[in-house]
Design a protein around this motif. Structure first.
Motif, PDB file in Angstrom:
ATOM      1  N   ALA A 175       5.758  -7.602  -5.038  1.00 45.08           N
ATOM      2  CA  ALA A 175       4.360  -7.501  -4.601  1.00 45.08           C
ATOM      3  C   ALA A 175       3.443  -8.283  -5.535  1.00 45.08           C
ATOM      4  N   ASP A 176       2.523  -9.062  -4.954  1.00 45.00           N
ATOM      5  CA  ASP A 176       1.480  -9.691  -5.788  1.00 45.00           C
ATOM      6  C   ASP A 176       0.490  -8.630  -6.258  1.00 45.00           C
ATOM      7  N   SER A 177       0.163  -7.711  -5.347  1.00 41.79           N
ATOM      8  CA  SER A 177      -0.746  -6.609  -5.673  1.00 41.79           C
ATOM      9  C   SER A 177      -0.199  -5.350  -5.035  1.00 41.79           C
ATOM     10  N   LEU A 178      -0.544  -4.218  -5.616  1.00 35.75           N
ATOM     11  CA  LEU A 178      -0.141  -2.936  -5.050  1.00 35.75           C
ATOM     12  C   LEU A 178      -1.305  -1.965  -5.201  1.00 35.75           C
ATOM     13  N   ILE A 179      -1.515  -1.193  -4.152  1.00 34.76           N
ATOM     14  CA  ILE A 179      -2.578  -0.182  -4.200  1.00 34.76           C
ATOM     15  C   ILE A 179      -1.920   1.182  -4.037  1.00 34.76           C
ATOM     16  N   ILE A 230       3.844   7.695  -8.385  1.00 32.07           N
ATOM     17  CA  ILE A 230       3.046   7.336  -9.564  1.00 32.07           C
ATOM     18  C   ILE A 230       3.955   6.751 -10.652  1.00 32.07           C
ATOM     19  N   MET A 231       5.155   7.306 -10.808  1.00 30.87           N
ATOM     20  CA  MET A 231       6.084   6.814 -11.840  1.00 30.87           C
ATOM     21  C   MET A 231       6.752   5.497 -11.436  1.00 30.87           C
ATOM     22  N   ASN A 232       6.953   5.273 -10.138  1.00 27.80           N
ATOM     23  CA  ASN A 232       7.805   4.150  -9.696  1.00 27.80           C
ATOM     24  C   ASN A 232       7.082   2.959  -9.076  1.00 27.80           C
ATOM     25  N   SER A 233       5.834   3.160  -8.628  1.00 32.44           N
ATOM     26  CA  SER A 233       5.157   2.083  -7.888  1.00 32.44           C
ATOM     27  C   SER A 233       5.085   0.786  -8.663  1.00 32.44           C
ATOM     28  N   ILE A 266      -1.040  -7.287  -9.893  1.00 37.18           N
ATOM     29  CA  ILE A 266      -2.158  -6.343 -10.019  1.00 37.18           C
ATOM     30  C   ILE A 266      -1.745  -4.989  -9.446  1.00 37.18           C
ATOM     31  N   LEU A 267      -2.039  -3.914 -10.171  1.00 34.35           N
ATOM     32  CA  LEU A 267      -1.855  -2.579  -9.605  1.00 34.35           C
ATOM     33  C   LEU A 267      -3.206  -1.873  -9.590  1.00 34.35           C
ATOM     34  N   VAL A 268      -3.625  -1.470  -8.407  1.00 35.53           N
ATOM     35  CA  VAL A 268      -4.885  -0.730  -8.263  1.00 35.53           C
ATOM     36  C   VAL A 268      -4.522   0.740  -8.071  1.00 35.53           C
ATOM     37  N   GLN A 269      -4.978   1.575  -8.993  1.00 37.77           N
ATOM     38  CA  GLN A 269      -4.590   2.985  -8.990  1.00 37.77           C
ATOM     39  C   GLN A 269      -5.722   3.843  -8.421  1.00 37.77           C
ATOM     40  N   ILE A 279       0.870  -1.177   0.000  1.00 40.97           N
ATOM     41  CA  ILE A 279       0.000   0.000   0.000  1.00 40.97           C
ATOM     42  C   ILE A 279       0.909   1.229   0.000  1.00 40.97           C
ATOM     43  N   VAL A 280       0.833   1.983  -1.079  1.00 41.26           N
ATOM     44  CA  VAL A 280       1.756   3.108  -1.276  1.00 41.26           C
ATOM     45  C   VAL A 280       1.041   4.407  -0.904  1.00 41.26           C
TER      46      VAL A 280
END
Ligand SMILES: [Zn+2]
Ligand SMILES: [Zn+2]
Length: 336
Positions: free
Chosen positions: A236-240, A249-252, A261-264, A177-178
């Motif tokens: 990460a399997d998923s990142l929010i 935003i550029m690096n996550s 999965i990336l949830v933006q 979670i970023v």
């Protein structure tokens, strides 16, 4: 009634919100009048007030009362209201009203309604003593939760809930979670309910402490420019993503495993390479049934909001503190 009114977008250091008397009409039809108890101060309010979102047509009116995380007590009823009575405590989320007829409204995705009205953006919001609400689009607030502390359930709460639902979590998955601000600190708690390993990513030492308090298993403290993330690449399997700045935003996406999965949850363009086969999912808020689920979790004590209270007339100061990273959790305006 008194309200904090925006006449013209400007940097919050210049105190663009003015505390003044505003007249409010009587409710009619399905409308109700609320005596506002509290209203959360959202990062998106800050963007809009400073003029960052003029290109998206926001603010949608002028003058405007901002604020879209609102809890208030019903004090007057329109003649068609049949689901609420005077004294009920309800909340308004950013989706103030939808059309009820389009393909999104009839399939439980009313927050995507192209005819939606937005509290504090296209209609007046909650930085005020009173507001007119649509009785059909408010949610009743359980009476065992603190009404002042919990108004942010109506934006960070529902935003975190819907984002985490899209991350496809299970006990064998690791989710990053970023951004551990108003939304991120709630997302940690909800992700833990899925049994996943939760890793918080933040640039702030204060947020590191908050993340552990909220149940994070690990915290990665990153440099402001994300220059120290190499050893965490593809873990990460998923990142929010909730941190509304260029570096995250550029690096996550570099944290996410191929096929993950990336949830933006913030505005901005990702640095995406199709060969990684990462699934990208946008998320904004949610609809009324999502909101009821969030309120149930809060009522059961499974999610809590870390909040810092300000007076209504100090909304400019709350926004300045938010801008400069001086708030742990969420700022709320305590109005009653
Ligand atoms: Zn918000
Ligand atoms: Zn609709």
């Amino acid at each position: 009634m008194k309200a904090m009114v925006l006449d013209k977008t400007d940097k919050v250091e210049n105190n663009p919100l003015k505390y003044r008397d505003v007249s409010i009409k009587d409710p009619k039809g399905y409308e109700v009048l609320l005596d506002i108890i509290s209203c959360g101060v959202c990062h998106s309010n800050l963007h809009m007030i400073e003029g960052d979102w003029v290109e998206y047509g926001l603010p949608g009116k002028s003058p405007l009362i901002p604020g879209h995380e609102i809890i208030g007590k019903v004090s007057k009823l329109g003649d068609l209201v049949d689901n609420l009575k005077i004294g009920d405590v309800v909340g308004i989320q950013p989706l103030y009203q939808a059309c009820g007829k389009c393909e999104y409204c009839i399939t439980g995705r009313e927050h995507l309604c192209p005819y939606g009205k937005w509290a504090g953006e296209t209609v007046d919001g909650g930085y005020a003593e009173n507001i007119i609400a649509d009785s059909r689009y408010v949610n009743k607030v359980p009476d065992n939760i603190d009404y002042v502390k919990n108004s942010p359930l109506f934006c960070p709460g529902i935003t975190a809930y819907c984002a985490v639902n899209k991350a496809e979590l299970s006990p064998d998955k690791t989710v990053y979670i970023v951004g551990i601000g108003g939304v991120g600190h709630v997302a940690i708690q909800i992700a833990k309910l899925y049994g996943a390993k939760v890793v918080a990513v933040s640039t702030s030492k204060n947020h590191e402490e908050l993340a552990y308090e909220m149940g994070a298993d690990d915290v990665i403290l990153v440099n402001r420019d994300y220059s120290n993330i190499d050893k965490y690449k593809k873990t990460a399997d998923s990142l929010i993503l909730f941190a509304p700045y260029e570096a995250p935003i550029m690096n996550s996406i570099n944290f996410v495993k191929d096929g993950g999965i990336l949830v933006q949850g913030v505005r901005g363009k990702l640095n995406y390479d199709f060969t990684t086969e990462i699934k990208l999912k946008g998320t904004k808020i949610g609809g009324r049934s999502d909101m009821d689920n969030v309120l149930r979790l809060a009522s059961q004590g499974k999610i809590k909001i870390e909040s810092k209270e300000y007076k209504l007339e100090d909304a400019n100061i709350a926004l300045q503190d938010l801008k400069h990273g001086n708030i742990n959790g969420r700022a709320v305006l305590k109005i009653r």
